[in-house]
Scaffold this motif. Structure first.
Motif, PDB file in Angstrom:
ATOM      1  N   ALA A  59      56.953 -30.683  49.336  1.00  0.00           N
ATOM      2  CA  ALA A  59      58.161 -31.443  49.660  1.00  0.00           C
ATOM      3  C   ALA A  59      59.390 -30.810  49.037  1.00  0.00           C
ATOM      4  O   ALA A  59      60.440 -30.719  49.684  1.00  0.00           O
ATOM      5  N   ALA A  60      59.270 -30.358  47.810  1.00  0.00           N
ATOM      6  CA  ALA A  60      60.417 -29.728  47.152  1.00  0.00           C
ATOM      7  C   ALA A  60      60.809 -28.434  47.853  1.00  0.00           C
ATOM      8  O   ALA A  60      62.001 -28.149  48.044  1.00  0.00           O
ATOM      9  N   LEU A  61      59.827 -27.657  48.251  1.00  0.00           N
ATOM     10  CA  LEU A  61      60.090 -26.402  48.950  1.00  0.00           C
ATOM     11  C   LEU A  61      60.735 -26.665  50.312  1.00  0.00           C
ATOM     12  O   LEU A  61      61.716 -26.010  50.689  1.00  0.00           O
ATOM     13  N   ALA A  62      60.207 -27.625  51.040  1.00  0.00           N
ATOM     14  CA  ALA A  62      60.766 -27.953  52.351  1.00  0.00           C
ATOM     15  C   ALA A  62      62.196 -28.470  52.225  1.00  0.00           C
ATOM     16  O   ALA A  62      63.074 -28.077  53.002  1.00  0.00           O
ATOM     17  N   ASN A  63      62.454 -29.337  51.256  1.00  0.00           N
ATOM     18  CA  ASN A  63      63.813 -29.870  51.082  1.00  0.00           C
ATOM     19  C   ASN A  63      64.798 -28.805  50.623  1.00  0.00           C
ATOM     20  O   ASN A  63      65.958 -28.824  51.026  1.00  0.00           O
ATOM     21  N   ALA A  64      64.359 -27.881  49.789  1.00  0.00           N
ATOM     22  CA  ALA A  64      65.252 -26.802  49.356  1.00  0.00           C
ATOM     23  C   ALA A  64      65.653 -25.937  50.538  1.00  0.00           C
ATOM     24  O   ALA A  64      66.840 -25.612  50.712  1.00  0.00           O
ATOM     25  N   CYS A  65      64.691 -25.567  51.363  1.00  0.00           N
ATOM     26  CA  CYS A  65      65.001 -24.765  52.553  1.00  0.00           C
ATOM     27  C   CYS A  65      65.854 -25.547  53.539  1.00  0.00           C
ATOM     28  O   CYS A  65      66.783 -25.007  54.150  1.00  0.00           O
ATOM     29  N   LEU A  66      65.556 -26.835  53.676  1.00  0.00           N
ATOM     30  CA  LEU A  66      66.289 -27.688  54.603  1.00  0.00           C
ATOM     31  C   LEU A  66      67.772 -27.760  54.231  1.00  0.00           C
ATOM     32  O   LEU A  66      68.640 -27.514  55.065  1.00  0.00           O
ATOM     33  N   TYR A  67      68.055 -28.102  52.985  1.00  0.00           N
ATOM     34  CA  TYR A  67      69.449 -28.320  52.611  1.00  0.00           C
ATOM     35  C   TYR A  67      70.242 -27.024  52.515  1.00  0.00           C
ATOM     36  O   TYR A  67      71.459 -27.024  52.728  1.00  0.00           O
ATOM     37  N   CYS A  68      69.576 -25.925  52.237  1.00  0.00           N
ATOM     38  CA  CYS A  68      70.271 -24.629  52.230  1.00  0.00           C
ATOM     39  C   CYS A  68      70.720 -24.258  53.648  1.00  0.00           C
ATOM     40  O   CYS A  68      71.878 -23.904  53.863  1.00  0.00           O
ATOM     41  N   THR A  69      69.796 -24.347  54.609  1.00  0.00           N
ATOM     42  CA  THR A  69      70.171 -24.012  55.980  1.00  0.00           C
ATOM     43  C   THR A  69      71.065 -25.084  56.607  1.00  0.00           C
ATOM     44  O   THR A  69      71.903 -24.763  57.447  1.00  0.00           O
ATOM     45  N   PHE A  70      70.914 -26.337  56.180  1.00  0.00           N
ATOM     46  CA  PHE A  70      71.786 -27.396  56.688  1.00  0.00           C
ATOM     47  C   PHE A  70      73.242 -27.134  56.284  1.00  0.00           C
ATOM     48  O   PHE A  70      74.153 -27.337  57.084  1.00  0.00           O
ATOM     49  N   ALA A  71      73.455 -26.673  55.067  1.00  0.00           N
ATOM     50  CA  ALA A  71      74.817 -26.365  54.619  1.00  0.00           C
ATOM     51  C   ALA A  71      75.422 -25.231  55.436  1.00  0.00           C
ATOM     52  O   ALA A  71      76.593 -25.286  55.826  1.00  0.00           O
ATOM     53  N   ILE A  72      74.630 -24.223  55.711  1.00  0.00           N
ATOM     54  CA  ILE A  72      75.132 -23.075  56.474  1.00  0.00           C
ATOM     55  C   ILE A  72      75.429 -23.463  57.917  1.00  0.00           C
ATOM     56  O   ILE A  72      76.511 -23.185  58.443  1.00  0.00           O
ATOM     57  N   PHE A  73      74.469 -24.103  58.569  1.00  0.00           N
ATOM     58  CA  PHE A  73      74.666 -24.455  59.974  1.00  0.00           C
ATOM     59  C   PHE A  73      75.630 -25.623  60.152  1.00  0.00           C
ATOM     60  O   PHE A  73      76.267 -25.744  61.192  1.00  0.00           O
ATOM     61  N   GLY A  74      75.766 -26.470  59.162  1.00  0.00           N
ATOM     62  CA  GLY A  74      76.786 -27.513  59.223  1.00  0.00           C
ATOM     63  C   GLY A  74      78.187 -26.922  59.167  1.00  0.00           C
ATOM     64  O   GLY A  74      79.109 -27.406  59.830  1.00  0.00           O
ATOM     65  N   TYR A  75      78.326 -25.852  58.390  1.00  0.00           N
ATOM     66  CA  TYR A  75      79.623 -25.189  58.280  1.00  0.00           C
ATOM     67  C   TYR A  75      80.001 -24.518  59.603  1.00  0.00           C
ATOM     68  O   TYR A  75      81.156 -24.591  60.037  1.00  0.00           O
ATOM     69  N   PHE A  76      79.034 -23.861  60.230  1.00  0.00           N
ATOM     70  CA  PHE A  76      79.308 -23.149  61.481  1.00  0.00           C
ATOM     71  C   PHE A  76      79.028 -24.003  62.717  1.00  0.00           C
ATOM     72  O   PHE A  76      79.085 -23.498  63.841  1.00  0.00           O
ATOM     73  N   GLY A  77      78.735 -25.274  62.528  1.00  0.00           N
ATOM     74  CA  GLY A  77      78.420 -26.156  63.639  1.00  0.00           C
ATOM     75  C   GLY A  77      79.549 -26.310  64.634  1.00  0.00           C
ATOM     76  O   GLY A  77      79.308 -26.422  65.836  1.00  0.00           O
ATOM     77  N   GLY A  78      80.779 -26.299  64.162  1.00  0.00           N
ATOM     78  CA  GLY A  78      81.920 -26.416  65.069  1.00  0.00           C
ATOM     79  C   GLY A  78      82.006 -25.253  66.041  1.00  0.00           C
ATOM     80  O   GLY A  78      82.339 -25.432  67.215  1.00  0.00           O
ATOM     81  N   ALA A  79      81.693 -24.052  65.565  1.00  0.00           N
ATOM     82  CA  ALA A  79      81.708 -22.878  66.444  1.00  0.00           C
ATOM     83  C   ALA A  79      80.614 -22.993  67.504  1.00  0.00           C
ATOM     84  O   ALA A  79      80.837 -22.692  68.683  1.00  0.00           O
ATOM     85  N   PHE A  80      79.420 -23.448  67.092  1.00  0.00           N
ATOM     86  CA  PHE A  80      78.346 -23.640  68.060  1.00  0.00           C
ATOM     87  C   PHE A  80      78.708 -24.736  69.062  1.00  0.00           C
ATOM     88  O   PHE A  80      78.371 -24.634  70.238  1.00  0.00           O
ATOM     89  N   PHE A  81      79.393 -25.767  68.596  1.00  0.00           N
ATOM     90  CA  PHE A  81      79.824 -26.846  69.485  1.00  0.00           C
ATOM     91  C   PHE A  81      80.793 -26.317  70.534  1.00  0.00           C
ATOM     92  O   PHE A  81      80.705 -26.660  71.713  1.00  0.00           O
ATOM     93  N   ASN A  82      81.719 -25.465  70.119  1.00  0.00           N
ATOM     94  CA  ASN A  82      82.671 -24.896  71.072  1.00  0.00           C
ATOM     95  C   ASN A  82      81.995 -23.951  72.058  1.00  0.00           C
ATOM     96  O   ASN A  82      82.429 -23.843  73.200  1.00  0.00           O
ATOM     97  N   LEU A  83      80.941 -23.266  71.627  1.00  0.00           N
ATOM     98  CA  LEU A  83      80.241 -22.338  72.514  1.00  0.00           C
ATOM     99  C   LEU A  83      79.317 -23.046  73.501  1.00  0.00           C
ATOM    100  O   LEU A  83      79.269 -22.680  74.675  1.00  0.00           O
ATOM    101  N   PHE A  84      78.567 -24.028  73.030  1.00  0.00           N
ATOM    102  CA  PHE A  84      77.513 -24.602  73.850  1.00  0.00           C
ATOM    103  C   PHE A  84      77.776 -26.027  74.324  1.00  0.00           C
ATOM    104  O   PHE A  84      77.166 -26.464  75.285  1.00  0.00           O
ATOM    105  N   GLY A  85      78.611 -26.764  73.634  1.00  0.00           N
ATOM    106  CA  GLY A  85      78.887 -28.140  74.014  1.00  0.00           C
ATOM    107  C   GLY A  85      77.948 -29.116  73.325  1.00  0.00           C
ATOM    108  O   GLY A  85      77.014 -28.726  72.624  1.00  0.00           O
ATOM    109  N   PRO A  86      78.164 -30.416  73.531  1.00  0.00           N
ATOM    110  CA  PRO A  86      77.400 -31.418  72.788  1.00  0.00           C
ATOM    111  C   PRO A  86      75.970 -31.633  73.264  1.00  0.00           C
ATOM    112  O   PRO A  86      75.084 -31.910  72.464  1.00  0.00           O
TER     113      PRO A  86
END
Length: 133
Positions: A59-86
């Motif tokens: 669980a600790a390993l999964a959550n560490a990987c989850l929140y690390c990638t969530f921070a990265i993709f949350g930051y770039f989520g707006g760009a993906f939204f503009n490219l692909f839509g909702p």
């Protein structure tokens, strides 16, 4: 010109030619259901303790990987939204919650699935919440 378009819209709405899925209430209900079910599944798994697994390190390993990638993709989520839509972002992001649950379920036998599930959900959650608004 604006009067003609306004009249056309009123005529189409009266004739019932617009699909119901384009209505605001329908869209709010669909997004609300997705935003309730996916994270609800994640919270239920974490509420079981150890993300539903028998080993706390998984669980600790999964959550560490989850929140690390969530921070990265949350930051770039707006760009993906503009490219692909909702719609693709909500659909793919919502499915990653199920992928996470499957990976955690089988991570007792194959430990690398905890990492895969955490990374996949981190990517999907970042895109899902960027599209959800």
């Amino acid at each position: 010109m604006a009067i003609e378009l306004e009249g056309m819209a009123d005529h189409q709405m009266e004739a019932g030619t617009l699909p119901r899925r384009h209505g605001a209430i329908t869209q709010v209900l669909i997004v609300g259901l997705l935003a309730f079910a996916g994270p609800g599944l994640f919270n239920a798994l974490n509420g079981l303790g150890n993300a539903g697994s028998s080993d706390a390190t998984i669980a600790a390993l999964a959550n560490a990987c989850l929140y690390c990638t969530f921070a990265i993709f949350g930051y770039f989520g707006g760009a993906f939204f503009n490219l692909f839509g909702p719609v693709p972002l909500l659909s793919c992001g919502g499915l990653t919650y199920a992928v996470y649950a499957i990976c955690i379920y089988f991570s007792v036998q194959v430990r690398v699935l905890a990492i895969v599930g955490g990374v996949v959900l981190g990517m999907g959650a970042g895109l899902f919440w960027a599209a959800q608004g």
